[in-house]
Design a protein around this motif. Structure first.
Motif, PDB file in Angstrom:
ATOM      1  N   LYS A   1       0.914  -1.113  -0.266  1.00  0.00           N
ATOM      2  CA  LYS A   1      -0.010   0.015  -0.041  1.00  0.00           C
ATOM      3  C   LYS A   1       0.854   1.269  -0.284  1.00  0.00           C
ATOM      4  CE  LYS A   1      -3.983  -1.753   2.411  1.00  0.00           C
ATOM      5  NZ  LYS A   1      -4.972  -1.743   3.686  1.00  0.00           N
ATOM      6  N   LEU A   2       1.887   1.271   0.660  1.00  0.00           N
ATOM      7  CA  LEU A   2       2.761   2.373   0.933  1.00  0.00           C
ATOM      8  C   LEU A   2       3.544   2.495  -0.534  1.00  0.00           C
ATOM      9  CD1 LEU A   2       4.576   1.950   4.223  1.00  0.00           C
ATOM     10  CD2 LEU A   2       3.164   4.106   3.418  1.00  0.00           C
ATOM     11  N   ILE A   3       4.147   1.783  -1.277  1.00  0.00           N
ATOM     12  CA  ILE A   3       4.745   1.721  -2.322  1.00  0.00           C
ATOM     13  C   ILE A   3       3.515   2.211  -3.379  1.00  0.00           C
ATOM     14  CG2 ILE A   3       5.741   0.371  -4.486  1.00  0.00           C
ATOM     15  CD1 ILE A   3       7.485   1.108  -1.801  1.00  0.00           C
ATOM     16  N   ASP A   4       2.505   1.636  -3.362  1.00  0.00           N
ATOM     17  CA  ASP A   4       1.449   2.135  -4.240  1.00  0.00           C
ATOM     18  C   ASP A   4       1.241   3.679  -4.298  1.00  0.00           C
ATOM     19  OD1 ASP A   4       1.403  -0.092  -5.747  1.00  0.00           O
ATOM     20  OD2 ASP A   4      -0.547  -0.865  -4.550  1.00  0.00           O
ATOM     21  N   GLN A   5       1.135   3.920  -2.842  1.00  0.00           N
ATOM     22  CA  GLN A   5       0.903   5.293  -2.678  1.00  0.00           C
ATOM     23  C   GLN A   5       1.703   6.518  -2.959  1.00  0.00           C
ATOM     24  OE1 GLN A   5      -2.419   6.692  -0.496  1.00  0.00           O
ATOM     25  NE2 GLN A   5      -1.546   8.175  -1.988  1.00  0.00           N
ATOM     26  N   PHE A   6       3.046   6.003  -2.865  1.00  0.00           N
ATOM     27  CA  PHE A   6       4.325   6.781  -3.301  1.00  0.00           C
ATOM     28  C   PHE A   6       4.123   6.948  -4.984  1.00  0.00           C
ATOM     29  CE2 PHE A   6       6.542   5.695   0.794  1.00  0.00           C
ATOM     30  CZ  PHE A   6       5.772   6.650   1.347  1.00  0.00           C
ATOM     31  N   LYS A   7       3.787   5.763  -5.489  1.00  0.00           N
ATOM     32  CA  LYS A   7       3.501   6.052  -6.974  1.00  0.00           C
ATOM     33  C   LYS A   7       2.653   6.980  -7.282  1.00  0.00           C
ATOM     34  CE  LYS A   7       5.336   1.088  -8.170  1.00  0.00           C
ATOM     35  NZ  LYS A   7       5.192   0.017  -8.604  1.00  0.00           N
ATOM     36  N   CYS A   8       1.537   6.802  -6.777  1.00  0.00           N
ATOM     37  CA  CYS A   8       0.445   7.657  -7.188  1.00  0.00           C
ATOM     38  C   CYS A   8       0.802   9.277  -6.920  1.00  0.00           C
ATOM     39  CB  CYS A   8      -0.872   7.361  -6.395  1.00  0.00           C
ATOM     40  SG  CYS A   8      -1.622   5.754  -6.659  1.00  0.00           S
ATOM     41  N   MET A   9       1.652   9.291  -5.772  1.00  0.00           N
ATOM     42  CA  MET A   9       2.162  10.666  -5.747  1.00  0.00           C
ATOM     43  C   MET A   9       3.247  11.277  -6.433  1.00  0.00           C
ATOM     44  SD  MET A   9       1.929  10.124  -1.242  1.00  0.00           S
ATOM     45  CE  MET A   9       2.828  11.695  -0.856  1.00  0.00           C
TER      46      MET A   9
END
Length: 257
Positions: free
Chosen positions: A245-253
């Motif tokens: 979830k963290l990695i996906d969030q940083f990608k979206c950001m």
């Protein structure tokens, strides 16, 4: 105590690249105690409130139990209710949001933490990260993920977080690059005021990323949407927080590719 089976097991919510499979546990607890007068039910959820406040009352207690239970359930995004008859007993019911865990065996914790820390992208390692969350286990989980970040601080209250920003501002032009903030129904106004204060302290730094941590319930999602609109925040991560979830969030950001 009656524990009902997991419901909404396959219900999914997709947001910012995250696919969250959610479940809801429903509990009922019944007793045959002295009961609560129905006219006092709503007041019973308030801190230091008791049904019988007379000097002749026979039951001890501080009046904090139900208030604490309500806060814990609402932090999780659940709902708690009570039914009672004076002299006959009470029935309390509440829901608890969960995410079914994968049954894939995990390596030992030390090996797991080492692997994820080495896998942390360099773009994140160079960031200054602040975590403001009242639950210690959530803070500790994030700290493990960010063990190789150059600067990461975690606090259990908004006041401590704001104080950390003020202190950090004495050393850097911008105190933090990423700030995680817990959001639940009882602290909505405090979150809004804190975010406004943080933006003011950071001189409305456009590079500052604020991420709301919310439980993945229908109520939590609606709450996050209302706060996002009020503060023009676009980033939300749904608890429990995982590495993916963290990695996906940083990608979206767009912090990492």
């Amino acid at each position: 105590m009656q524990q009902q089976e997991l419901i909404d097991e396959n219900k999914e919510n997709s947001t910012y690249g995250q696919t969250v499979k959610r479940g809801i546990l429903s509990f009922e607890l019944c007793d045959t105690g002295i009961g609560i007068d129905p006219k006092y039910i709503q007041r019973a959820w308030e801190s230091f409130s008791q049904g019988d406040m007379s000097i002749t009352k026979e039951q001890d207690g501080t009046g904090l139990g139900l208030s604490i239970c309500k806060s814990l359930v609402e932090i999780n995004g659940g709902e708690i209710k009570a039914e009672s008859q004076l002299g006959k007993g009470s029935k309390f019911s509440f829901t608890w949001n969960v995410e079914p865990l994968s049954m894939t065996p995990l390596p030992r914790e030390s090996q797991f933490n080492e692997r994820i820390s080495y896998a942390l992208p360099h773009a994140i390692r160079k960031k200054r990260i602040l975590i403001i969350h009242s639950v210690e286990s959530v803070r500790n989980s994030l700290l493990k993920y960010f063990i190789r970040v150059e600067k990461v601080d975690a606090f259990d209250s908004f006041d401590k977080g704001i104080k950390a920003v003020k202190t950090c501002k004495e050393l850097y032009k911008h105190a933090y690059d990423i700030i995680f903030i817990s959001l639940y129904e009882n602290n909505k106004e405090e979150v809004i005021n804190t975010v406004l204060e943080l933006k003011k302290l950071e001189n409305n730094n456009n590079n500052l990323k604020i991420i709301l941590i919310v439980f993945s319930s229908d109520e939590g999602i609606k709450l996050a949407e209302s706060v996002k609109q009020a503060l023009e925040i676009t980033f939300v991560i749904y608890a429990p927080i995982t590495w993916n979830k963290l990695i996906d969030q940083f990608k979206c950001m767009k912090i990492i590719n």
